[in-house]
Design an enzyme around this catalytic site. Structure first.
Site, PDB file in Angstrom:
ATOM      1  N   GLU A  81       0.839  -1.204   0.000  1.00  0.00           N
ATOM      2  CA  GLU A  81       0.000   0.000   0.000  1.00  0.00           C
ATOM      3  C   GLU A  81       0.876   1.257   0.000  1.00  0.00           C
ATOM      4  O   GLU A  81       0.591   2.217  -0.726  1.00  0.00           O
ATOM      5  CB  GLU A  81      -0.902   0.038   1.243  1.00  0.00           C
ATOM      6  CG  GLU A  81      -1.777  -1.190   1.428  1.00  0.00           C
ATOM      7  CD  GLU A  81      -1.137  -2.292   2.246  1.00  0.00           C
ATOM      8  OE1 GLU A  81       0.081  -2.535   2.085  1.00  0.00           O
ATOM      9  OE2 GLU A  81      -1.838  -2.918   3.045  1.00  0.00           O
ATOM     10  N   CYS A 110      -2.026  -2.539   7.363  1.00  0.00           N
ATOM     11  CA  CYS A 110      -1.540  -2.392   8.734  1.00  0.00           C
ATOM     12  C   CYS A 110      -1.806  -0.952   9.192  1.00  0.00           C
ATOM     13  O   CYS A 110      -2.240  -0.102   8.404  1.00  0.00           O
ATOM     14  CB  CYS A 110      -0.043  -2.703   8.803  1.00  0.00           C
ATOM     15  SG  CYS A 110       1.010  -1.408   8.109  1.00  0.00           S
ATOM     16  N   CYS A 129       0.243   1.748   7.181  1.00  0.00           N
ATOM     17  CA  CYS A 129      -0.304   2.030   5.854  1.00  0.00           C
ATOM     18  C   CYS A 129      -1.659   2.718   5.977  1.00  0.00           C
ATOM     19  O   CYS A 129      -2.015   3.535   5.115  1.00  0.00           O
ATOM     20  CB  CYS A 129      -0.405   0.753   5.029  1.00  0.00           C
ATOM     21  SG  CYS A 129       1.224   0.138   4.547  1.00  0.00           S
TER      22      CYS A 129
HETATM   23  N1  5HC Z   1      -1.252  -5.066   4.495  1.00  0.00           N
HETATM   24  C1  5HC Z   1      -0.003  -5.526   4.382  1.00  0.00           C
HETATM   25  N2  5HC Z   1       0.748  -5.160   3.309  1.00  0.00           N
HETATM   26  C2  5HC Z   1       2.007  -5.634   3.145  1.00  0.00           C
HETATM   27  O1  5HC Z   1       2.668  -5.319   2.159  1.00  0.00           O
HETATM   28  N3  5HC Z   1       2.542  -6.482   4.122  1.00  0.00           N
HETATM   29  C3  5HC Z   1       3.842  -7.090   3.900  1.00  0.00           C
HETATM   30  C4  5HC Z   1       4.919  -6.906   4.911  1.00  0.00           C
HETATM   31  C5  5HC Z   1       5.677  -8.208   4.800  1.00  0.00           C
HETATM   32  O2  5HC Z   1       6.539  -8.196   3.657  1.00  0.00           O
HETATM   33  C6  5HC Z   1       4.587  -9.223   4.563  1.00  0.00           C
HETATM   34  C7  5HC Z   1       3.987  -9.820   5.827  1.00  0.00           C
HETATM   35  O3  5HC Z   1       4.804 -10.868   6.225  1.00  0.00           O
HETATM   36  P1  5HC Z   1       4.338 -11.989   7.248  1.00  0.00           P
HETATM   37  O4  5HC Z   1       4.350 -11.362   8.624  1.00  0.00           O
HETATM   38  O5  5HC Z   1       2.954 -12.435   6.840  1.00  0.00           O
HETATM   39  O6  5HC Z   1       5.385 -13.068   7.095  1.00  0.00           O
HETATM   40  O7  5HC Z   1       3.598  -8.502   3.862  1.00  0.00           O
HETATM   41  C8  5HC Z   1       1.820  -6.841   5.207  1.00  0.00           C
HETATM   42  C9  5HC Z   1       0.548  -6.405   5.381  1.00  0.00           C
HETATM   43  C10 5HC Z   1      -0.254  -6.826   6.566  1.00  0.00           C
HETATM   44  O8  5HC Z   1      -0.643  -5.757   7.333  1.00  0.00           O
HETATM   45 ZN    ZN Z   2       1.414  -1.676   5.908  1.00  0.00          ZN
END
Ligand code: 5HC
Ligand code: ZN
Length: 159
Positions: A79, A103, A106
């Site tokens: 995001e 998260c 973001c």
């Molecule tokens: N909404 C999100 N967008 C994202 O790009 N991420 C990314 C951050 C990490 O590279 C990965 C999550 O890694 P894991 O904790 O599931 O091994 O995804 C994570 C979330 C979750 O909040």
């Molecule tokens: Zn994020």
């Protein structure tokens, strides 16, 4: 008569977000984001990856251990990448299609950029503090949250 089995906007943009996620080097979660204007024009795309110039092969992809040796310290979320990649576009009133619920960090960037709707697919961290805080901010800021309903189309991507 026009054909009737064309994909709708939600399938189209979530499909592009899912395709974009396939560029991610993250071994556990590949996330994609697609930002769309109120006129259904694609404004930006992003996936989770290391910052520009930080060699993917030189960065840690671990989830656990010394925080400095985990990916979390470095990886740029899908995001945030999509927002930063759209620097020349106005995101007011836009929607973002994300393959995983945003998260809290973001969520801040989404709100500050003027995006007014989040269409999300996965929500595997629903009960985490990060997701709770993100929902809290989205609610306060009036950002609409829409769970994507999978179309069930199997033929969508055959690469
Ligand atoms: N909404 C999100 N967008 C994202 O790009 N991420 C990314 C951050 C990490 O590279 C990965 C999550 O890694 P894991 O904790 O599931 O091994 O995804 C994570 C979330 C979750 O909040
Ligand atoms: Zn994020």
């Amino acid at each position: 008569m026009k054909r009737t089995d064309y994909i709708n906007w939600d399938e189209y943009f979530m499909g592009i977000a899912l395709l974009t996620a396939m560029r991610s080097k993250d071994p556990s979660s590949q996330v994609g984001a697609c930002i769309v204007s109120p006129e259904n024009k694609i404004l930006s795309l992003g996936y989770n990856g290391m910052p520009i110039g930080c060699d993917d092969d030189a960065m840690p992809w671990e989830r656990e251990g010394d925080p400095l040796d985990t990916k979390y310290m470095y990886v740029c979320h899908a995001e945030l990448n999509a927002i930063l990649n759209s620097a020349h576009n106005n995101l007011k009133g836009a929607r973002v299609y994300v393959t995983l619920f945003p998260c809290n960090e973001c969520a801040k960037a989404i709100i500050q950029s003027g995006i007014s709707e989040v269409v999300y697919y996965g929500d595997k961290y629903h009960d985490s503090d990060s997701s709770v805080a993100a929902r809290f901010m989205f609610k306060k800021a009036g950002v609409r949250l829409t769970a994507y309903t999978p179309s069930g189309r199997k033929e969508l991507l055959e690469l």
